[in-house]
Design a protein around this motif. Structure first.
Motif, PDB file in Angstrom:
ATOM      1  N   GLN A 188       6.054 -36.108  22.379  1.00  0.00           N
ATOM      2  CA  GLN A 188       5.913 -35.071  23.418  1.00  0.00           C
ATOM      3  C   GLN A 188       7.241 -34.336  23.609  1.00  0.00           C
ATOM      4  N   ALA A 189       8.301 -35.141  23.623  1.00  0.00           N
ATOM      5  CA  ALA A 189       9.640 -34.580  23.818  1.00  0.00           C
ATOM      6  C   ALA A 189       9.985 -33.640  22.670  1.00  0.00           C
ATOM      7  N   ARG A 190       9.654 -34.056  21.459  1.00  0.00           N
ATOM      8  CA  ARG A 190       9.980 -33.248  20.286  1.00  0.00           C
ATOM      9  C   ARG A 190       9.257 -31.893  20.342  1.00  0.00           C
ATOM     10  N   GLU A 191       7.971 -32.018  20.650  1.00  0.00           N
ATOM     11  CA  GLU A 191       7.168 -30.794  20.733  1.00  0.00           C
ATOM     12  C   GLU A 191       7.778 -29.811  21.744  1.00  0.00           C
ATOM     13  N   LEU A 192       8.115 -30.337  22.903  1.00  0.00           N
ATOM     14  CA  LEU A 192       8.678 -29.508  23.963  1.00  0.00           C
ATOM     15  C   LEU A 192      10.011 -28.892  23.522  1.00  0.00           C
ATOM     16  N   LEU A 193      10.815 -29.687  22.831  1.00  0.00           N
ATOM     17  CA  LEU A 193      12.121 -29.190  22.393  1.00  0.00           C
ATOM     18  C   LEU A 193      11.977 -28.101  21.345  1.00  0.00           C
ATOM     19  N   ASN A 194      11.018 -28.310  20.431  1.00  0.00           N
ATOM     20  CA  ASN A 194      10.804 -27.284  19.413  1.00  0.00           C
ATOM     21  C   ASN A 194      10.376 -25.968  20.052  1.00  0.00           C
ATOM     22  N   GLN A 195       9.480 -26.114  20.998  1.00  0.00           N
ATOM     23  CA  GLN A 195       9.006 -24.932  21.714  1.00  0.00           C
ATOM     24  C   GLN A 195      10.182 -24.234  22.425  1.00  0.00           C
ATOM     25  N   THR A 196      10.998 -25.021  23.076  1.00  0.00           N
ATOM     26  CA  THR A 196      12.142 -24.479  23.819  1.00  0.00           C
ATOM     27  C   THR A 196      13.139 -23.827  22.854  1.00  0.00           C
ATOM     28  N   ARG A 244      15.885 -19.197  20.750  1.00  0.00           N
ATOM     29  CA  ARG A 244      16.285 -18.359  19.612  1.00  0.00           C
ATOM     30  C   ARG A 244      15.784 -16.931  19.792  1.00  0.00           C
ATOM     31  N   ALA A 245      14.499 -16.853  20.169  1.00  0.00           N
ATOM     32  CA  ALA A 245      13.890 -15.529  20.307  1.00  0.00           C
ATOM     33  C   ALA A 245      14.655 -14.675  21.305  1.00  0.00           C
ATOM     34  N   HIS A 246      15.262 -15.298  22.296  1.00  0.00           N
ATOM     35  CA  HIS A 246      15.949 -14.532  23.334  1.00  0.00           C
ATOM     36  C   HIS A 246      17.462 -14.633  23.229  1.00  0.00           C
ATOM     37  N   GLU A 250      21.476 -22.645  25.253  1.00  0.00           N
ATOM     38  CA  GLU A 250      20.294 -23.487  25.394  1.00  0.00           C
ATOM     39  C   GLU A 250      19.790 -23.938  24.022  1.00  0.00           C
ATOM     40  N   GLU A 251      19.986 -23.035  23.045  1.00  0.00           N
ATOM     41  CA  GLU A 251      19.565 -23.383  21.685  1.00  0.00           C
ATOM     42  C   GLU A 251      20.345 -24.604  21.200  1.00  0.00           C
ATOM     43  N   ALA A 252      21.652 -24.544  21.425  1.00  0.00           N
ATOM     44  CA  ALA A 252      22.505 -25.670  21.016  1.00  0.00           C
ATOM     45  C   ALA A 252      22.090 -26.954  21.725  1.00  0.00           C
TER      46      ALA A 252
END
Lengths: 980, 191
Positions: free
Chosen positions: A948-956, A961-963, A968-970
């Motif tokens: 769950q954590a991984r999924e959330l982190l990937n999404q974040t 990156r997009a913004h 926060e990316e780091a």
């Protein structure tokens, strides 16, 4: 195209048009043969014809629509039992025809009123039956009888009336050149007829010249009695007048706007007094040949306001000056017309007979019963017509002028003084009379215009008496000041001073009054040093003397200017002196005491003594309420003062209530452009922007800014203050760039206007530094911030909450730059200051605790941090509400601290509370939201829900990156690595 | 001469006319034109949809004074209407030109009387006037029909009677003139 060619085209066009559309083209081709041009001409014309169906289908201008024309061609002229003869005229309700009985049963001619189709008179006939008894009983030599009524086959209603062969009364008077006496006699006959109808319980409601014909024998006949009521919509009968909508909409007008009474226009009960008003208008016209109200070219709304609010001119004033006709109308007749035309029905003549009798008395040379308006009545009305603030200025104008006169009586030779008094009185009376609409080109002067007139005249009127002229100028100047028209006040006051300077005998008091008014002028213009100098001059003049009242005035002014310069201690000293003086001079319950208390409150606030300031304001407010009642500038002023103190004390609800109450009062008192309203709006905006109501705050601030920009010179400090506030609002809206610009502009105004030392400059620097820091210009930000802290220490001393605020900002900056130790040190000082000045439960104190907690968390001291944060959170929730972004941020920090201590279950619970709040308050890719998601992932990992954590982190990560959120990316990447 | 003197004069001439003095009508017309102009000016100064009916009532009053008070023979009536139509056309076009010079390129927006509230109809009166001038050379009678229809609001039947032609002819002439005008104005717009 020549006409021959055109005829060819027309012939083909006409023929083609007879055909089915599908056959036309072929026909044209065949008929035109080789002539391609002709074919094209006809074809395009046919095409145009197809599209032109609605082109010109309505007349651009219509002459005589409906009835007269439909009968132009010999059609049926029969209407029920009547034979229409010829049209007599066209009125608002429809056309009137001369007719006779078709069956010859009635020999005389009748007039038939054929009503517009759109008149909603579905039950007109039924209603006519019920009214018939009454109208039939209305047999009077001067009333034309209503004989019959019905509807045409198409359902068009009509009324049958006795035909009167005559001219409208006004035309009659003119063409027969009737003398005044004859006109009055004729008019009295009209009154008699109206009185008779009234006794029979019939009110005309639409009396006007065109309804009163005078026949060949010179006898008047009143038409249409009972008609208005008959034609009125149901609801209108038996009381209410027609609403404006009913009159101007598609329906008929049961009255004529130009002769309607105020009560008819206001939808109030129609009584016999309504007809008296109409008679007044008629009399006006007969006396002057002109209407009482000029409404030509006005919109309905304008007409209504004219009739309901404007006083008509006196009839005599419309007649050529110096003529005998004018002299004959002046006096009694003016008075009688005025009385008939009073706005309030009960103030008019009790009856048409009363009006008639007064005219009779006039004709007999007896004193009339109507009394001209007394000065008091006139003045009272003038004042009531205007909103309080302006009216108060007008009252001030009058009373000060009278005061001036009295002053002169005391100090000059009796006969000279007598002359002066007379002159001042005449000046005053003239001015009041120029408030008469007829002098002011047919419209009423506003107090402002009145004042402008006075200001113009004062330069010439007392030219030979400098002392009197100076006092009049002083008076007018002061009134201008009270209306925020400083530009107009300046030259008058300046001149007054010049006039008095070379006159050694003039009372010191008068001279100093001018000096103080000038000082106020300087104060308002921001020229504080000059203002101080002038006030000190006035203080010195009365210090140790007997005129302690004058001394008190001077001290109040001096303390105000000291306060403006940021010299609060000196200001409080002078202000307290003034307060003591006021109490001993006037007793505890006096306006002056209230004013002194108010000034003191302002100063206490400036010193940061908020509770004391609130107390003083409360005392002043209570006093003002008991002295003036709710609707008074002082009440609004004290409410403002109280609100400021309460805001500073964190009692925002109390403050908001007070400000809204103040605003309500001021809106009743002043025009929208008044600087006091701007000030209250500014204050309310300042209060609201702290909460979540940014829209209202911004709107209020913009309104305030507009007024201030309009009223004050460019570069005035108050413009700077509002710009600064707007900057704060933009900042809250995450428009940091906009905020930076606004604060920069504010500082650019405030620094030269107020000087390096002034607290507002420190505040503006502080705010600018905050925006700079948010734009990551840390060096500039820190420099500004440290300057502002120096400024605050200089302006307030070490104990002031504002200093704590600035230090807090410095702490935030240091923390951002990860200079944690320095940050914590600064924060700890802030906390000490805040606990001392605001107490432990204050929201500002809680903010500091929060900030220290953040630093402690970052330096790996989560348990210490938790203690502080648990103290802060409930204060935030209480103050801001549980969904405020500050609460969200605080919860996020709390979750971090709990996570740091590996208390993941509690941490998860907390972050789940924080996330929705942050979502509601920040844009999608905001650092706070992304950071919170990373934190949540870490907590999930801690709880063992790694996927769950991984999924959330990937999404974040994707979002960051997009913004372009590198920080926060780091973070997210690091967290992902930590997952293993 | 001020309006009230005018009104007085109009009354006097009407009486003379009623007494059979034919010359009176000729003297009457310029005065009536002035009166119409005055009324129309009031009318157009307002330019509020809610007021569009009011001036017609005023003009009608004048009209009724002319037509209603005395029996009018056929010729006079035709004369009167033709005169009124031309006068109104000129007044409205003058007004539109006045507006155009003060507000360049902004054709008058004329509101049809009945639908003033919901269907503003934009009519370039100046273009219309120019087109009518062209049409005048081609077939003057069509211009009379357009004028009577557009500037006095007469019905086709009445127009036919006034011009002493059949209703069918009047309708035909109207239709072709209207189509031509429509094409003319639209071409102008495009051009």
């Amino acid at each position: 195209m020549n006409s021959r060619r055109w005829e060819e085209v027309l012939a083909l066009f006409d023929q083609a048009r007879e055909l089915e559309p599908t056959e036309r083209i072929a026909f044209v081709r065949e008929a035109t043969g080789e002539d391609r041009e002709l074919a094209e001409e006809v074809r395009s014309l046919l095409e145009a014809d197809d599209s032109a169906a609605r082109f010109l289908d309505k007349p651009l201008f219509e002459l005589a629509p409906d009835e007269p024309r439909t009968l132009l061609a010999e059609g049926s002229r029969r209407l029920g039992a009547y034979l229409l003869d010829r049209p007599l005229g066209q009125g608002g309700m429809g056309a009137v025809w001369l007719a006779s009985r078709a069956d010859g049963s009635y020999q005389g001619k009748v007039a038939i009123k054929l009503l517009h189709r759109d008149i909603n008179t579905s039950n007109l006939v039924a209603r006519f039956e019920s009214e018939r008894q009454i109208l039939a009983g209305l047999q009077h030599p001067h009333i034309a009888r209503l004989l019959d009524g019905g509807a045409t086959e198409e359902g068009r209603p009509y009324l049958v009336m006795e035909f009167v062969d005559g001219d409208p009364i006004d035309t009659y008077c003119q063409t027969h050149d009737l003398s005044l006496r004859d006109r009055l006699e004729l008019f009295r006959k009209v009154c008699g007829a109206v009185q008779f109808a009234h006794q029979n319980l019939v009110v005309h409601r639409d009396l006007k010249a065109s309804n009163i014909l005078v026949n060949r024998d010179g006898e008047p006949k009143l038409l249409d009695f009972g008609v208005a009521k008959l034609l009125a919509p149901e609801g209108w009968i038996g009381g209410g007048g027609a609403t404006a909508a009913a009159m101007t909409g598609t329906g008929m007008a049961p009255m004529t706007l130009s002769v309607a009474s105020p009560e008819q226009l206001r939808n109030q009960p129609v009584t016999t007094a309504t007809d008296v008003h109409a008679l007044g208008l008629l009399l006006f016209r007969l006396l002057t040949g002109q209407p009482a109200f000029t409404i030509e070219g006005q919109s309905t709304e304008e007409i209504i306001s004219t009739i309901c609010e404007r006083e008509p001119p006196l009839p005599s004033t419309l007649l050529a000056p110096g003529t005998s006709s004018r002299r004959l109308v002046e006096g009694d007749l003016d008075t009688i017309v005025r009385k008939a035309l009073r706005k309030k029905p009960t103030r008019r003549f009790v009856s048409a007979q009363g009006l008639s009798e007064d005219l009779e008395r006039h004709l007999l040379g007896l004193p009339v019963r109507s009394r001209p308006d007394t000065f008091g009545y006139r003045w009272g009305k003038f004042v009531r017509r205007h909103r309080w603030g302006v009216a108060a200025a007008a009252t001030a104008l009058a009373s000060l002028l009278l005061f001036t006169a009295l002053l002169l009586v005391q100090q000059r030779r009796v006969d000279g003084a007598r002359r002066s008094t007379d002159e001042v009185n005449r000046f005053l009376t003239d001015l009041l009379y120029s408030a008469d609409p007829h002098i002011a080109k047919g419209r009423e002067l506003t107090v402002r215009e009145l004042l402008d007139a006075a200001a113009l005249r004062v330069w010439s009127d007392f030219a030979d008496q400098p002392e009197l002229q100076a006092s009049a100028m002083l008076t007018i100047g002061k009134v201008y000041q009270s209306l925020s028209e400083f530009e107009k006040a300046g030259p008058l006051l300046q001149r007054a001073q010049e006039l008095l300077a070379p006159l050694p005998w003039v009372d010191q008091r008068l001279k100093m009054e001018v000096v103080r008014a000038l000082a106020k002028q300087k104060l308002l213009a921001g020229e504080y040093e000059l203002a101080e100098q002038l006030y000190r001059q006035s203080v010195a003049a009365f210090e140790g003397g007997k005129e302690r009242e004058q001394l008190e005035r001077s001290l109040v002014g001096l303390s105000a200017v000291l306060a403006r310069q940021g010299r609060h201690e000196e200001a409080v000293t002078q202000s307290s002196r003034a307060l003591d003086l006021a109490r001993s001079l006037f007793g505890p319950r006096h306006r002056r005491v209230e004013e002194s208390l108010n000034s003191l409150a302002v100063l206490q606030y400036s010193q940061g003594a908020y509770s004391e300031a609130a107390d003083s304001s409360q005392q002043a407010l209570d006093l003002a309420l008991s002295l003036h009642g709710e609707i008074h500038p002082s009440v609004a002023n004290n409410l403002n003062g109280m609100a400021r103190a309460k805001t500073a004390l964190g009692e925002s609800e109390v403050a908001e209530k007070a400000l809204r109450r103040a605003l309500r009062i001021q809106e009743q008192l002043y025009e929208d452009s008044h600087t006091d309203i701007a000030a209250t709006r500014h204050n309310l905006a300042a209060l609201l922007f702290e909460g979540t109501r940014l829209d209202e705050a911004e709107a209020l601030a913009l309104q305030a800014l507009a007024v201030r920009r309009d009223t004050y010179e460019e570069g005035h400090s108050q413009i700077g203050e509002t710009l600064d506030l707007l900057g704060l609002i933009r900042y809250q809206r995450h428009d940091v760039r906009g905020a930076y610009d606004l604060h920069a502009e504010a500082l650019a105004i405030l620094l030269p206007a107020l000087g390096e030392e002034h607290e507002f400059v420190a505040v503006a620097r502080h705010n600018l530094s905050r925006a700079a820091i948010a734009l990551e210009r840390y060096t500039e930000g820190e420099k500004l911030l440290r300057q502002s802290i120096v400024g605050f220490r200089a302006a307030y001393g070490d104990e002031h909450p504002q200093l704590a605020f600035a230090l807090n900002s410095l702490g935030v900056l240091l923390r951002k730059q990860e200079r944690f130790a320095q940050a914590e040190e600064v924060y700890r000082e802030v906390l000490r200051l805040r606990e001392r000045s605001l107490g432990s439960d204050h929201v500002a104190t809680a903010v500091v605790r929060n900030n220290i907690a953040v630093v402690l968390q970052l330096t790996g001291k989560p348990s210490e941090a938790e203690v502080l944060l648990r103290q802060a959170l409930p204060v935030f929730e209480r103050t801001f509400g549980s969904t405020h972004r500050n609460v969200g941020t605080c919860l996020k920090t709390m979750a971090q601290i709990l996570s740091d201590q590996e208390r993941y279950t509690e941490a998860e619970e907390t972050i789940l509370r924080a996330l929705p709040i942050l979502q509601d308050n920040y844009p999608e890719a905001h650092g706070k939201r992304l950071g919170a998601q990373v934190l949540k992932a870490e907590i999930l990992h801690g709880l063992g829900r790694t996927e769950q954590a991984r999924e959330l982190l990937n999404q974040t990560l994707r979002m960051a990156r997009a913004h372009g959120r590198t920080k926060e990316e780091a973070k997210a990447q690091e967290a992902l690595r930590n997952l293993g | 001469m001020n309006p009230s003197q005018d009104a007085h004069e109009i009354t006097r001439l009407l009486d003379a006319w009623g007494d059979g003095n034919r010359w009176a009508l000729d003297e009457l017309m310029p005065l009536v034109a002035a009166e119409l102009r005055r009324l129309a000016k009031n009318y157009m100064l307002r330019e509020r949809p809610s007021h569009t009916l009011e001036p017609t009532a005023l003009v009608n009053e004048l009209y009724l004074r002319l037509v209603g008070r005395r029996d009018m023979n056929w010729k006079d009536r035709a004369h009167f209407f033709a005169f009124s139509a031309t006068t109104m056309r000129r007044i409205l076009v003058d007004h539109a030109r006045g507006k155009r010079t003060s507000k360049r390129g902004d054709g008058i927006q004329w509101l049809p009387l009945d639908e003033a509230m919901d269907q503003p109809q934009e009519m370039d009166l100046i273009a219309l006037d120019d087109a009518l001038k062209t049409l005048e050379a081609m077939r003057a009678r069509q211009v009379r029909i357009i004028e009577l229809r557009c500037f006095t609001g007469l019905k086709m039947q009445e127009i036919a009677e006034l011009l002493e032609i059949s209703l069918a002819t009047a309708n035909r002439e109207w239709a072709s003139a209207r189509a031509w005008l429509y094409r003319e104005l639209n071409m102008r717009e495009r051009g």
